[in-house]
Structures are given as structure tokens and as C-alpha cells.
Design a protein around this motif. Structure first.
Motif, PDB file in Angstrom:
ATOM      1  N   UNK A   1      76.783 -50.812  43.296  1.00 18.60           N
ATOM      2  CA  UNK A   1      75.385 -50.429  43.558  1.00 18.60           C
ATOM      3  C   UNK A   1      74.659 -50.086  42.260  1.00 18.60           C
ATOM      4  N   UNK A   2      75.318 -49.339  41.390  1.00 15.19           N
ATOM      5  CA  UNK A   2      74.697 -48.972  40.117  1.00 15.19           C
ATOM      6  C   UNK A   2      74.376 -50.197  39.276  1.00 15.19           C
TER       7      UNK A   2
ATOM      8  N   UNK B   1      76.906 -44.594  49.927  1.00 16.16           N
ATOM      9  CA  UNK B   1      76.679 -45.699  48.996  1.00 16.16           C
ATOM     10  C   UNK B   1      76.063 -46.915  49.688  1.00 16.16           C
ATOM     11  N   UNK B   2      76.624 -47.314  50.826  1.00 11.33           N
ATOM     12  CA  UNK B   2      76.197 -48.544  51.488  1.00 11.33           C
ATOM     13  C   UNK B   2      74.897 -48.338  52.250  1.00 11.33           C
ATOM     14  N   UNK B   3      74.262 -49.449  52.617  1.00 14.74           N
ATOM     15  CA  UNK B   3      73.031 -49.386  53.403  1.00 14.74           C
ATOM     16  C   UNK B   3      73.245 -49.836  54.846  1.00 14.74           C
TER      17      UNK B   3
ATOM     18  N   UNK C   1      79.152 -59.490  42.251  1.00 13.76           N
ATOM     19  CA  UNK C   1      78.085 -58.912  43.064  1.00 13.76           C
ATOM     20  C   UNK C   1      76.719 -59.198  42.461  1.00 13.76           C
ATOM     21  N   UNK C   2      76.608 -58.996  41.159  1.00 16.23           N
ATOM     22  CA  UNK C   2      75.336 -59.237  40.476  1.00 16.23           C
ATOM     23  C   UNK C   2      74.973 -60.717  40.532  1.00 16.23           C
ATOM     24  N   UNK C   3      75.958 -61.587  40.299  1.00 14.85           N
ATOM     25  CA  UNK C   3      75.707 -63.025  40.351  1.00 14.85           C
ATOM     26  C   UNK C   3      75.256 -63.488  41.721  1.00 14.85           C
TER      27      UNK C   3
ATOM     28  N   UNK D   1      84.651 -45.729  44.804  1.00 15.14           N
ATOM     29  CA  UNK D   1      84.227 -45.830  43.409  1.00 15.14           C
ATOM     30  C   UNK D   1      83.747 -47.243  43.090  1.00 15.14           C
ATOM     31  N   UNK D   2      84.425 -48.239  43.646  1.00 14.68           N
ATOM     32  CA  UNK D   2      84.005 -49.619  43.420  1.00 14.68           C
ATOM     33  C   UNK D   2      82.619 -49.866  44.009  1.00 14.68           C
ATOM     34  N   UNK D   3      82.382 -49.357  45.194  1.00 10.93           N
ATOM     35  CA  UNK D   3      81.068 -49.518  45.820  1.00 10.93           C
ATOM     36  C   UNK D   3      79.982 -48.862  44.979  1.00 10.93           C
TER      37      UNK D   3
END
Length: 252
Positions: free
Chosen positions: A238-239, A28-30, A197-199, A232-234
Motif C-alpha cells: 500500500x505504501x 490496510x486493505x480496502x 503490485x506497482x506494475x 507487513x507485506x500488505x
């Protein structure tokens, strides 16, 4: 298009004890902040995480800490600057061996726990971390809190300074992290973490613990690997970022 890096603390086990789900988080992570043996991690764990990260194209970061296995690196310590610089370089060097063996390299450095919080304000300790990074590799980026002494001194020393935000940690009105011992220091509601996260990625803002809206401009977003349901949170973070038009990619 707006872009942001997703990083998580990985390799935080020791011997038979495992804390983070490294294999699934690496899907999931980069960027992976790998424990280097001082607050968690051991040689076998470091090697395994580097191999998994290399297979998935995830950037490897050295998560350096005070020497505090028993306290998970979260206890305040006073370490002489010369000693701290040497220990930071030692941790980076240890991880670099396993990164090179896996066909990649250490791409950045991030302090952990008490050291991370200390170098926000403490010029002496921040300078020691910078000296340690330069001793190991004077080209390595340093990841830290916006406005911190660490990033200021890293920039002055010619090290790339990369700002970081936390989706699952509460902020003070001054833009620092609420200490973990305080109520509400860790944001546990998954939907709140996703929305924050989006904000942070799109607008560079977050609501502080006191309700004030503050600016937190960051190139990388941290999701703690030891949070219950972290994988699952990650994935949800990301999604939602990608659905919001944010490109998720490594900064290093």
C-alpha cells in the motif's frame, strides 16, 4: 490519478483455529473477502470480521467456495449446477446477516480456490455461480480473473464484472494463474510482490512464469491473508502504491 482496490482473504479460521490476522489486515486493505463457512470460517468468525470491517470502512465481500473444509476449498470437485447455485446463494445470505447486523452489507462476491480456477474456463460452473449470485442479490458485483467465463457470464446477466489481479501468484503466458502444485506458483519474495503490485496498478502488466510480459488489466489487487508476514507485506504494498501515485480505494 490511477486507483486500485486492495483485497485480502479474511476470516479463514474455524473454531479455535485461526489462519489470518484479520484485525491488522483490515487496517490496510480496502476490501475483505470473508470466508462463508464452506472452505473456512464459522458464524462467530464471520460476525467478528464483519464488525471489524464495518468499524474501519472496509467493503465486505462474500468469498464463496465448494463445500470443502478439509481441503480448504482447494480440491477439484464436481457439483451439479443447481446445487452449486443454491450453495453460493446460501453462503452470501449467511454473510449478509452479519454484515447487516454490523450496519453495512455484502458489497461483492468472489469465488475461492478450486472454484475460482474452475470458473475461468468452465461455462457450466461459472453459470451456476452467476445464478447463485442473482438468487441472493442481482445487484452484487462479481470479482474474478480478466477474460474468465465467470466475468463474461456475469456481465451478460447484468451483474457488475470486476477484474482482479494477484501480486503474489505466478501467471502463465495465457494470463491464468499457475496451479499451486507447481514450483514458483506463489511469489514469496516481498520486494518482488511489491514491484509486481506497482506494475499491475500503474501499467496493467506483469511478467509471466515463462518470462513473457502479459497484460492484466485489473480494478482490484489481491494479497493473500495466509501468506507468512501478510500484514507487513500488505503495508509495504500500500505504501509503495501511494508513493507511486496510485490512489488505493475500494471498487465497490
Amino acid at each position: 490519478m490511477t486507483s486500485i482496490d486492495l483485497n485480502a482473504d479474511l476470516g479463514e479460521g474455524f473454531g479455535r483455529w485461526q489462519l489470518t490476522d484479520d484485525e491488522r489486515l483490515l487496517s490496510v486493505v480496502t476490501s475483505a473477502n470473508v470466508a462463508c463457512g464452506f472452505h473456512a470460517g464459522d458464524a462467530a468468525t464471520m460476525r467478528r470480521v464483519c464488525e471489524l470491517a464495518a468499524e474501519r470502512g472496509v467493503r465486505i465481500g462474500a468469498q464463496v467456495s465448494y463445500r470443502d473444509l478439509a481441503g480448504f476449498g482447494r480440491r477439484a470437485m464436481d457439483v451439479p449446477p443447481a446445487e452449486l447455485a443454491a450453495e453460493v446463494a446460501y453462503q452470501i445470505g449467511a454473510l449478509e446477516v452479519f454484515a447487516r447486523a454490523a450496519g453495512t452489507r455484502v458489497s461483492y462476491v468472489k469465488p475461492h480456490g478450486a472454484l475460482y480456477n474452475r470458473v475461468v474456463h468452465d461455462e457450466e460452473q461459472a453459470g451456476a455461480v452467476v445464478d447463485g449470485v442473482r438468487l441472493a442479490d442481482a445487484s452484487l458485483p462479481v470479482l474474478g480473473l480478466p477474460g474468465s467465463r465467470l466475468l463474461e457470464l456475469a456481465d451478460k446477466a447484468g451483474l457488475p464484472a470486476v477484474t482482479e489481479a494477484f501480486a503474489d501468484r505466478a501467471y502463465t503466458a495465457q494470463g491464468t494463474l499457475v496451479p499451486r502444485g507447481h514450483d514458483g506458483a506463489v511469489v514469496t519474495d516481498p520486494e518482488a510482490v511489491v514491484a509486481r503490485s506497482v506494475g499491475l496498478a500503474r501499467f496493467g502488466t506483469v511478467t509471466s512464469h515463462s518470462g513473457a510480459r502479459i497484460d492484466v488489466r485489473a480494478r482490484s489487487l489481491c494479497l493473500h491473508g495466509d501468506t507468512p508476514g501478510a500484514v507487513e507485506l500488505a503495508r509495504r504494498v500500500r505504501e509503495r502504491l501511494q508513493e507511486s501515485g496510485v490512489r488505493v480505494e475500494a471498487f465497490a
